[in-house]
Design a protein around this motif. Structure first.
Motif, PDB file in Angstrom:
ATOM      1  N   MET A   1       0.842  -1.188   0.000  1.00  0.00           N
ATOM      2  CA  MET A   1       0.000   0.000   0.000  1.00  0.00           C
ATOM      3  C   MET A   1       0.886   1.250   0.000  1.00  0.00           C
ATOM      4  O   MET A   1       1.813   1.356   0.771  1.00  0.00           O
ATOM      5  CB  MET A   1      -0.866  -0.031   1.246  1.00  0.00           C
ATOM      6  CG  MET A   1      -1.996   0.941   1.180  1.00  0.00           C
ATOM      7  SD  MET A   1      -3.001   0.769   2.643  1.00  0.00           S
ATOM      8  CE  MET A   1      -1.774   0.936   3.918  1.00  0.00           C
ATOM      9  N   ALA A   2       0.562   2.165  -0.844  1.00  0.00           N
ATOM     10  CA  ALA A   2       1.462   3.302  -1.015  1.00  0.00           C
ATOM     11  C   ALA A   2       1.087   4.492  -0.155  1.00  0.00           C
ATOM     12  O   ALA A   2       0.896   5.590  -0.622  1.00  0.00           O
ATOM     13  CB  ALA A   2       1.471   3.704  -2.481  1.00  0.00           C
TER      14      ALA A   2
ATOM     15  N   GLY B   1     -10.985   1.118   2.760  1.00  0.00           N
ATOM     16  CA  GLY B   1      -9.962   0.873   3.773  1.00  0.00           C
ATOM     17  C   GLY B   1      -8.823   1.884   3.696  1.00  0.00           C
ATOM     18  O   GLY B   1      -9.003   3.017   3.224  1.00  0.00           O
ATOM     19  N   ASN B   2      -7.640   1.437   4.134  1.00  0.00           N
ATOM     20  CA  ASN B   2      -6.464   2.315   4.171  1.00  0.00           C
ATOM     21  C   ASN B   2      -6.170   2.985   2.838  1.00  0.00           C
ATOM     22  O   ASN B   2      -5.946   4.190   2.765  1.00  0.00           O
ATOM     23  CB  ASN B   2      -5.237   1.470   4.547  1.00  0.00           C
ATOM     24  CG  ASN B   2      -5.155   1.262   6.034  1.00  0.00           C
ATOM     25  OD1 ASN B   2      -5.294   2.200   6.796  1.00  0.00           O
ATOM     26  ND2 ASN B   2      -4.960   0.022   6.444  1.00  0.00           N
ATOM     27  N   GLY B   3      -6.137   2.165   1.783  1.00  0.00           N
ATOM     28  CA  GLY B   3      -5.819   2.671   0.452  1.00  0.00           C
ATOM     29  C   GLY B   3      -6.849   3.690  -0.004  1.00  0.00           C
ATOM     30  O   GLY B   3      -6.505   4.780  -0.501  1.00  0.00           O
ATOM     31  N   THR B   4      -8.108   3.345   0.190  1.00  0.00           N
ATOM     32  CA  THR B   4      -9.198   4.235  -0.208  1.00  0.00           C
ATOM     33  C   THR B   4      -9.101   5.561   0.531  1.00  0.00           C
ATOM     34  O   THR B   4      -9.322   6.634  -0.041  1.00  0.00           O
ATOM     35  CB  THR B   4     -10.552   3.572   0.118  1.00  0.00           C
ATOM     36  OG1 THR B   4     -10.566   2.291  -0.496  1.00  0.00           O
ATOM     37  CG2 THR B   4     -11.713   4.405  -0.366  1.00  0.00           C
TER      38      THR B   4
ATOM     39  N   GLY C   1      -6.821 -11.126   6.554  1.00  0.00           N
ATOM     40  CA  GLY C   1      -6.150 -10.084   7.340  1.00  0.00           C
ATOM     41  C   GLY C   1      -4.829  -9.801   6.663  1.00  0.00           C
ATOM     42  O   GLY C   1      -3.856 -10.498   6.908  1.00  0.00           O
ATOM     43  N   ARG C   2      -4.824  -8.778   5.783  1.00  0.00           N
ATOM     44  CA  ARG C   2      -3.656  -8.523   4.943  1.00  0.00           C
ATOM     45  C   ARG C   2      -2.394  -8.234   5.753  1.00  0.00           C
ATOM     46  O   ARG C   2      -1.328  -8.719   5.451  1.00  0.00           O
ATOM     47  CB  ARG C   2      -3.937  -7.332   4.040  1.00  0.00           C
ATOM     48  CG  ARG C   2      -2.950  -7.167   2.914  1.00  0.00           C
ATOM     49  CD  ARG C   2      -3.043  -5.801   2.294  1.00  0.00           C
ATOM     50  NE  ARG C   2      -4.325  -5.529   1.676  1.00  0.00           N
ATOM     51  CZ  ARG C   2      -4.758  -6.103   0.577  1.00  0.00           C
ATOM     52  NH1 ARG C   2      -4.043  -7.024   0.001  1.00  0.00           N
ATOM     53  NH2 ARG C   2      -5.924  -5.775   0.071  1.00  0.00           N
ATOM     54  N   SER C   3      -2.539  -7.422   6.804  1.00  0.00           N
ATOM     55  CA  SER C   3      -1.339  -7.121   7.576  1.00  0.00           C
ATOM     56  C   SER C   3      -1.543  -7.268   9.073  1.00  0.00           C
ATOM     57  O   SER C   3      -0.631  -6.987   9.842  1.00  0.00           O
ATOM     58  CB  SER C   3      -0.839  -5.708   7.248  1.00  0.00           C
ATOM     59  OG  SER C   3      -1.915  -4.820   7.186  1.00  0.00           O
TER      60      SER C   3
ATOM     61  N   GLY D   1      -1.400  -2.079  -5.609  1.00  0.00           N
ATOM     62  CA  GLY D   1      -0.027  -2.046  -5.092  1.00  0.00           C
ATOM     63  C   GLY D   1       0.137  -2.816  -3.792  1.00  0.00           C
ATOM     64  O   GLY D   1       1.206  -2.800  -3.182  1.00  0.00           O
ATOM     65  N   ASN D   2      -0.925  -3.509  -3.346  1.00  0.00           N
ATOM     66  CA  ASN D   2      -0.811  -4.320  -2.134  1.00  0.00           C
ATOM     67  C   ASN D   2      -0.035  -5.595  -2.455  1.00  0.00           C
ATOM     68  O   ASN D   2      -0.281  -6.228  -3.489  1.00  0.00           O
ATOM     69  CB  ASN D   2      -2.196  -4.726  -1.610  1.00  0.00           C
ATOM     70  CG  ASN D   2      -3.070  -3.527  -1.281  1.00  0.00           C
ATOM     71  OD1 ASN D   2      -2.689  -2.678  -0.497  1.00  0.00           O
ATOM     72  ND2 ASN D   2      -4.249  -3.465  -1.905  1.00  0.00           N
ATOM     73  N   VAL D   3       0.855  -5.987  -1.552  1.00  0.00           N
ATOM     74  CA  VAL D   3       1.648  -7.205  -1.759  1.00  0.00           C
ATOM     75  C   VAL D   3       0.722  -8.424  -1.758  1.00  0.00           C
ATOM     76  O   VAL D   3      -0.163  -8.550  -0.920  1.00  0.00           O
ATOM     77  CB  VAL D   3       2.689  -7.340  -0.611  1.00  0.00           C
ATOM     78  CG1 VAL D   3       3.366  -8.700  -0.624  1.00  0.00           C
ATOM     79  CG2 VAL D   3       3.713  -6.222  -0.710  1.00  0.00           C
TER      80      VAL D   3
HETATM   81 MG   LIG Z   1      -5.971  -1.918   2.116  1.00  0.00          MG
END
Ligand SMILES: [Mg+2]
Ligand SMILES: Nc1ncnc2c1ncn2[C@@H]1O[C@H](COP(=O)(O)OP(=O)(O)OP(=O)(O)O)[C@@H](O)[C@H]1O
Ligand SMILES: O=P(O)(O)OC[C@H]1O[C@](O)(CO)[C@@H](O)[C@@H]1O
Length: 529
Positions: A1-2, A270-273, A345-347, A417-419
């Protein structure tokens, strides 16, 4: 995530053990020390007397008797909500949002009805972000600012309808967009935003299809929305508007906002949004557009900073429990049964931890925040042997981001861009099978991967209520003239936070928190290293 970290300042302390950055404390609490050492600009003291704090804008010297005041002034600046009046000289008007039917919201000529109800939130109302006074940085889960863990009030802005608004509802065009992965409750929030906008008197409400992509992809048409159209959408999971990842080009999105004459943009994600929403807000400011960008935090992962929880998380946990229960039944009924469940749970391991806790059927819970080994004397496999010997079966719950260091990385990323994570579930299934074959002990491994099932369902009752409040408050925030904010729940109260404060990093499980300790007490698992 950028997402980018904010510019740093430095903390200065006379106590050598005080080495926790603000961001680390937010993420982990004070016991997790991985702060970077630095030279204090003010006192010029060398490391380790001073610590780089990634989210502070001022330099603090705890020997200075006024450090608390300086911290609070900085806090107030950081949590101040951006408003459209920061760039425009606008006069507010009395709200059109009436708390009671058949009454003029503007009140009678004396203004009495509105005043009597006390139903509006004052711009100076605040909620406390933290309520525990830790006596020491060593208290479980302590989040301290200074070495003595002094009490410092951290106030944030209360959400809700204001008496005065900065838009003429009849002239407003409002748009809603849902981005990222699916999440239970998206439709509930869309529905409440539409209902509340209509209550203010807005007639022009549209949905942007398939996330940010809907702003610039040719052939994707905006969808007119009304109470009639969205009345029952909460009965189904998914997003009525569709979602997507990737393709966020801020300037093109703002060109499109300008061309469509959108005044209010509600962004669910979420975070990216949120990072995208903030970039849109900043670009609108740069172009001097009178646009309110208000986000609503959505993610089953519950990985957004500062808030109690994001909508969809509770439902995902409830669904995850069902998978755990199936794994339990399979394992319990087999000779030397081992049930293995992988959860999203991505991270962060919030879903795995909470589902393990709530099911009460898990013997081993593995999350990314707590490293573990599979092999060796203290490895997971040796513990499984012990469980088969002593109780005859066992259940493991592993978060998808756990143990990534044990796997080969593909280096691939998704459209945002998420791993893309390597599959820890499949890896563990193979390792467990091989291990028991090698030691000549029968083991019947049943692997369940309920991945998309936990998020492709409709919201449960508690999420539905959360969605209702957050959706309504998002509209109140826009009418109150705020922009670049998110509508969320902090410490059981509904508040607005500036987006900049919630996107500095993903929120993660604190391995020193009471909740993780409760999980360990419940599973009875040892340390795996
Ligand atoms: Mg995200
Ligand atoms: N730093 C950023 N700046 C601008 N836009 C971004 C940024 N990071 C992500 N986005 C955009 O936000 C959208 C959603 O991002 P992403 O796919 O990471 O999902 P998310 O909002 O984090 O939700 P989820 O919890 O489902 O992962 C995408 O269209 C992506 O391009
Ligand atoms: O397969 P998709 O849709 O890209 O999403 C997978 C990711 O989305 C989430 O559900 C939410 O971020 C994560 O838990 C998961 O890693």
């Amino acid at each position: 995530m950028a997402v980018s970290l904010k510019s740093s300042g430095s903390f200065c302390s006379t106590q050598l053990q005080w080495l926790h950055s603000t961001r680390d404390r937010l993420l982990y609490g004070s016991s997790h020390s991985n702060a970077k050492e630095c030279t204090c600009k003010k006192t010029k003291r060398p490391a380790p007397l001073c610590v780089k704090a990634t989210s502070m804008k001022v330099e603090l010297d705890f020997n200075d008797p006024s450090w608390k005041q300086k911290f609070q002034e900085d806090w107030d600046k950081r949590f101040n909500l951006p408003r459209i009046t920061d760039i425009y000289d606008l006069k507010p008007r009395p709200t059109t949002f009436s708390l009671k039917k058949n009454r003029s919201p503007a009140g009678d000529e004396n203004g009495t009805p509105m005043d009597k109800w006390n139903g509006y939130v004052n711009n100076d109302d605040r909620a406390l972000l933290k309520v525990i006074k830790y006596s020491s940085p060593n208290s479980a889960g302590a989040e301290c600012i200074d070495p003595d863990c002094s009490w410092v009030e951290q106030w944030v802005h209360r959400a809700g309808p204001r008496k005065e608004i900065y838009y003429e509802p009849e002239e407003v065009k409002a748009a809603i967009v849902t981005c990222g992965g699916l999440c239970p409750g998206l439709n509930d929030v869309i529905r409440q935003i539409v209902f509340t906008l209509e209550t203010y008197g807005v007639k022009n409400i549209v949905g942007i299809p398939f996330g940010y992509r809907g702003f610039f992809e040719k052939g994707l048409k905006e969808m007119p929305l009304s109470r009639h159209l969205v009345e029952n959408i909460n009965l189904a999971g998914g997003s009525f508007l569709g979602v997507s990842r990737g393709g966020a080009k801020t300037s093109e999105i703002v060109d499109s906002i300008q061309a469509r004459r959108i005044d209010m943009l509600f962004v669910l994600g979420g975070n990216g949004t949120h990072a995208g929403a903030n970039a849109i807000h900043e670009e609108c400011r740069k172009r001097k557009l009178k646009v309110s960008v208000v986000a609503v935090p959505k993610t089953i992962d519950n990985d957004i900073l500062l808030m109690d929880k994001t909508f969809g998380f509770d439902t995902a946990v409830e669904e995850a429990q069902r998978a755990i229960n199936s794994a339990y039944i399979e394992a319990r009924s087999a000779y030397h049964g081992i049930g293995l469940v992988k959860l999203m749970g991505r991270s962060s391991g919030f879903i795995a931890m909470h589902a393990s806790l709530s099911s009460g059927q898990v013997d081993v819970c593995l999350i990314p925040e707590v490293p573990f080994t599979l092999d060796g004397e203290y490895g997971v496999l040796r513990h499984l042997e012990h469980l088969l010997k002593t109780k005859g079966f066992c259940v493991i719950c592993v978060a998808e981001a756990a143990g990534q260091e044990l796997l080969q990385k593909s280096g691939a990323t998704d459209a945002s861009g998420n791993v893309i994570l390597s599959d820890i579930g499949v890896h563990m299934q193979q390792k467990i099978k091989m291990h028991f074959k090698d030691i000549g002990v029968p083991a019947d491994v049943k692997y369940i991967d309920p991945t998309y099932m936990v998020r492709a369902c409709r919201a449960n009752a508690s999420d539905a209520i959360l969605c209702t409040v957050l959706g309504q408050n998002a509209v109140h925030g826009a009418f109150a003239g705020f922009s670049g904010i998110t509508s969320c729940i902090c410490n059981t109260h509904y508040v607005y936070l500036p987006i900049t404060e919630v996107i500095t990093a993903p929120k993660r499980v604190n391995p020193n928190s009471r909740m993780w300790h409760r999980c360990l007490t419940s599973t009875g698992q040892p340390d795996f290293h």
